[in-house]
Motif scaffolding. Structure first.
Motif, PDB file in Angstrom:
ATOM      1  N   ALA A  57      20.075 -10.360   6.445  1.00 53.99           N
ATOM      2  CA  ALA A  57      21.400 -10.802   6.893  1.00 53.99           C
ATOM      3  C   ALA A  57      21.643 -12.262   6.501  1.00 53.99           C
ATOM      4  O   ALA A  57      20.698 -13.022   6.275  1.00 53.99           O
ATOM      5  N   VAL A  58      22.926 -12.645   6.457  1.00 52.86           N
ATOM      6  CA  VAL A  58      23.260 -14.048   6.244  1.00 52.86           C
ATOM      7  C   VAL A  58      22.948 -14.800   7.542  1.00 52.86           C
ATOM      8  O   VAL A  58      23.348 -14.380   8.636  1.00 52.86           O
ATOM      9  N   LYS A  59      22.212 -15.895   7.403  1.00 52.09           N
ATOM     10  CA  LYS A  59      21.821 -16.658   8.594  1.00 52.09           C
ATOM     11  C   LYS A  59      23.013 -17.479   9.101  1.00 52.09           C
ATOM     12  O   LYS A  59      23.655 -18.180   8.315  1.00 52.09           O
ATOM     13  N   ASP A 117      25.178 -20.679  16.134  1.00 49.69           N
ATOM     14  CA  ASP A 117      25.940 -20.110  17.244  1.00 49.69           C
ATOM     15  C   ASP A 117      27.441 -20.344  17.127  1.00 49.69           C
ATOM     16  O   ASP A 117      28.191 -20.075  18.056  1.00 49.69           O
ATOM     17  N   GLN A 118      27.869 -20.853  15.963  1.00 44.22           N
ATOM     18  CA  GLN A 118      29.314 -20.882  15.692  1.00 44.22           C
ATOM     19  C   GLN A 118      29.650 -20.023  14.469  1.00 44.22           C
ATOM     20  O   GLN A 118      30.750 -20.111  13.931  1.00 44.22           O
ATOM     21  N   CYS A 119      28.651 -19.259  14.014  1.00 42.92           N
ATOM     22  CA  CYS A 119      28.787 -18.405  12.823  1.00 42.92           C
ATOM     23  C   CYS A 119      28.962 -19.226  11.539  1.00 42.92           C
ATOM     24  O   CYS A 119      29.565 -18.763  10.565  1.00 42.92           O
ATOM     25  N   ARG A 120      28.439 -20.448  11.551  1.00 43.85           N
ATOM     26  CA  ARG A 120      28.417 -21.240  10.320  1.00 43.85           C
ATOM     27  C   ARG A 120      27.198 -20.827   9.514  1.00 43.85           C
ATOM     28  O   ARG A 120      26.118 -20.669  10.077  1.00 43.85           O
ATOM     29  N   THR A 121      27.348 -20.676   8.213  1.00 42.43           N
ATOM     30  CA  THR A 121      26.195 -20.406   7.347  1.00 42.43           C
ATOM     31  C   THR A 121      25.579 -21.761   6.968  1.00 42.43           C
ATOM     32  O   THR A 121      26.020 -22.816   7.451  1.00 42.43           O
ATOM     33  N   SER A 122      24.603 -21.721   6.058  1.00 43.20           N
ATOM     34  CA  SER A 122      23.973 -22.984   5.649  1.00 43.20           C
ATOM     35  C   SER A 122      24.866 -23.794   4.712  1.00 43.20           C
ATOM     36  O   SER A 122      24.536 -24.922   4.365  1.00 43.20           O
ATOM     37  N   ILE A 143      30.391 -13.369   9.812  1.00 44.22           N
ATOM     38  CA  ILE A 143      30.516 -12.682  11.117  1.00 44.22           C
ATOM     39  C   ILE A 143      30.226 -11.197  10.956  1.00 44.22           C
ATOM     40  O   ILE A 143      30.257 -10.652   9.849  1.00 44.22           O
ATOM     41  N   GLY A 144      29.957 -10.549  12.075  1.00 39.87           N
ATOM     42  CA  GLY A 144      29.818  -9.096  12.075  1.00 39.87           C
ATOM     43  C   GLY A 144      28.524  -8.632  11.433  1.00 39.87           C
ATOM     44  O   GLY A 144      27.508  -9.341  11.421  1.00 39.87           O
ATOM     45  N   ASP A 145      28.558  -7.426  10.901  1.00 43.85           N
ATOM     46  CA  ASP A 145      27.333  -6.787  10.400  1.00 43.85           C
ATOM     47  C   ASP A 145      26.636  -7.599   9.316  1.00 43.85           C
ATOM     48  O   ASP A 145      25.400  -7.573   9.226  1.00 43.85           O
ATOM     49  N   VAL A 146      27.396  -8.321   8.488  1.00 41.49           N
ATOM     50  CA  VAL A 146      26.756  -9.087   7.410  1.00 41.49           C
ATOM     51  C   VAL A 146      25.891 -10.213   7.994  1.00 41.49           C
ATOM     52  O   VAL A 146      24.969 -10.703   7.350  1.00 41.49           O
ATOM     53  N   GLY A 150      24.014  -9.728  10.621  1.00 40.52           N
ATOM     54  CA  GLY A 150      22.852  -9.127  11.296  1.00 40.52           C
ATOM     55  C   GLY A 150      23.143  -8.446  12.617  1.00 40.52           C
ATOM     56  O   GLY A 150      24.293  -8.163  12.959  1.00 40.52           O
ATOM     57  N   GLU A 151      22.069  -8.172  13.354  1.00 36.79           N
ATOM     58  CA  GLU A 151      22.138  -7.378  14.598  1.00 36.79           C
ATOM     59  C   GLU A 151      22.706  -8.206  15.759  1.00 36.79           C
ATOM     60  O   GLU A 151      22.548  -9.417  15.748  1.00 36.79           O
ATOM     61  N   PRO A 152      23.240  -7.531  16.779  1.00 35.73           N
ATOM     62  CA  PRO A 152      23.534  -6.102  16.830  1.00 35.73           C
ATOM     63  C   PRO A 152      24.778  -5.755  16.008  1.00 35.73           C
ATOM     64  O   PRO A 152      25.794  -6.464  16.096  1.00 35.73           O
TER      65      PRO A 152
END
Ligand code: FAD
Ligand code: NAD
Length: 465
Positions: free
Chosen positions: A293-295, A298-303, A310-313, A315-317
């Protein structure tokens, strides 16, 4: 090439992406959403909604069938028949209504929708091969990845011919005589039970030693009993090896190394889903990953700055309501609001018969965190509503802190318990104590009374048991 410039570019029109885009539009952020397939994503088109419609259809058909024999309600009907083509049209109609609704909501919010497949050029540029033919280059300040997930394929059982993913299994035009389901998780059991109720012989092959291995074992016991009652055969500790040479069976190997063949005219492979991170140039961004998954934080920011996932891309759940909550949050952060994704509970529901619902911590999870908890359960066999709708199987369970009585988690199994998920989450997110739940007047007769009685039982003074 045509060019477009927007503040926010969302790739993917599933529940994560479309909710993010609607909220961004509401907040006045110039937004474009790119969708390569159909608005609504997996959830509305080939996931949550059509599967729940199929489950409802199957339940109704089975009920009609049950009334052909002597039954406690005294209802007698003639042998029912099923027009599967009509049923599929009904299901597709629901999907059409909802996906059309998403299009209307996006328009209302002023979001531009571009239909076509996106390829990431860099963190601020995306090329789209539009369905109309003319490619578009979109420049943006913020790039939101909401590309969802894809079904895991087993190398020994590539999709095609009799081998299906959930997508094909939702669209069958004939009831299979022998359906083998590989994987006793969410999809395998929801769909396996549905096709069984519609008349297929169903066998389930599961690699683990029990069904729904990710779920609390006690909770899954009534589902096990129901599988047995429905005549679904279960092969635990077994793996699918491939189609039998004659093409009408599935070769299965148990962990004792013996191999056998199950008759199969259709095989549903439901062994999990993986984030969709390949095939659209994402590698070029070299984002940090968390497994497949894309890391995100807790604000859904990537690196990468101003690239969000956001969502399935991410990762879980992999659940639609989590994707939506993250989408709404990201739009608000981009608009300058202070938000974090730190829910105390993301409820999960498995729409088997009976249904399962969990929210917050299970007893084991609480123990693993070193928390001192008290746990109490209340059976539906002592709930008037459950008895009057022939749903006396199952129970509600609560997990609360021993010292403060703060409610940390709920679990339930039983008919219709999916609808208790809201009450469970309110109690957890609002920091309710057992006394709060026990002191609220719950309407009679409802399943909700079992929630109140569970809290009362944890306090040592249940009234109806
Ligand atoms: P998706 O819904 O997968 O949407 C992603 C979208 O992005 C897709 O429309 C795709 O076409 C598009 N896309 C991808 N790449 C590109 C690109 N390069 N360019 C343009 N577009 C692109 N969850 C629940 O909570 N409850 C349920 O009952 C439930 N039932 C399910 C039943 C089944 C059979 C399945 C398969 C899933 C179910 N789920 C359920 C899971 C749920 O569907 C997903 O968690 C949810 O759809 C994830 O939303 P998303 O927005 O992250 O991705
Ligand atoms: P899952 O993770 O729920 O279940 C997969 C099952 O396959 C597991 O029990 C696993 O042990 C088994 N398995 C793995 N490899 C195997 C093999 N080689 N042979 C036999 N069994 C094997 O995955 P799923 O059912 O494919 O669902 C995917 C995701 O979709 C879920 O995790 C969930 O996020 C989402 N979903 C949610 C709902 C819902 O909310 N009601 C419904 C359907 C799907």
């Amino acid at each position: 090439m045509k060019t477009l410039n927007k503040t926010l570019l969302v790739i993917g029109g599933g529940p994560g992406g479309y909710v993010a885009a609607i909220r961004a539009g509401q907040l006045g952020i110039p937004t474009v959403l790119v969708e390569g397939d159909r608005l609504g994503g997996t959830c509305l088109n080939v996931g949550c909604i059509p599967s729940k419609a199929l489950i409802h259809l199957a339940g109704e058909f089975e009920r009609a069938h049950r009334f052909t024999a002597a039954n406690p309600l005294g209802i007698r009907v003639q042998e029912p028949s099923l027009d599967l083509a009509q049923a599929q049209r009904w299901k597709d109609g629901i999907v059409g209504k909802l996906t059309g609704g998403v299009g209307a909501l996006l328009r209302k919010a002023g979001v531009q929708v571009v239909k076509g497949w996106a390829t990431v050029v860099d963190g601020k540029t995306v090329d789209v091969a539009t369905h109309e033919g003319e490619p578009v280059r979109i420049a943006c300040e913020h790039l939101l990845l909401a590309t969802g997930s894809v079904a895991v394929e087993l190398p020994s059982l590539p999709t095609g011919g009799p081998v299906m993913t959930s997508t094909e299994a939702l669209a069958l035009t004939e009831i299979p005589r022998h359906l083998v389901v590989v994987g006793a998780g969410y999809i395998g059991l929801e769909m396996g039970m549905a096709w069984r109720k519609l008349g297929a012989d169903v066998a389930v092959v599961e690699a683990a030693g029990r069904i729904l291995p990710g779920w609390d074992e006690e909770l899954t016991q009534p589902v096990m009993a129901s599988l047995r009652r429905q005549g679904i055969t279960l092969h635990l500790n077994c793996k699918a090896e491939g189609l039998a040479e004659a093409g009408n069976g599935l070769r299965v190997r148990s962990n004792q190394a013996d191999e056998f063949v199950l008759p199969a005219d259709k095989v549903l492979v439901a062994v999990g889903r993986l984030p969709r991170t390949a095939g659209f140039g994402l590698e070029s961004l070299q984002l940090d990953m968390a497994g497949r998954a894309v890391k995100v934080d807790d604000q859904c920011r990537t690196s990468m700055r101003n690239v969000w996932a956001i969502g399935d891309v991410a990762g879980e759940p992999m659940l639609a309501h989590r994707a939506m909550a993250q989408g709404e949050m990201v739009a608000e952060i981009i608009a300058g609001h202070r938000r974090r994704f730190a829910p105390m509970a993301i409820p999960a529901v498995c729409f088997t018969d009976p249904e399962l619902v969990v929210a917050g911590l299970s007893p084991d999870e609480a123990e693993a965190r070193g928390l001192e908890v008290q746990v109490a359960a209340f059976p539906f066999a002592a709930n008037g509503r459950a008895l009057s709708v022939e749903g006396s199987e199952g129970f509600v369970r609560v997990v609360a802190r021993r010292d403060t009585h703060q409610v940390l988690g709920w679990q339930a199994v039983g008919q219709g318990v999916s609808e208790l998920s809201a009450a469970f989450c309110y109690a957890i997110e609002m920091g309710a104590r057992l006394e709060d739940v026990a002191g609220i007047i719950h309407a009679h007769p409802t399943l909700g009374e079992a929630v109140q009685e569970t809290a009362l039982r944890a306090l040592g003074h249940a009234l109806h048991i």
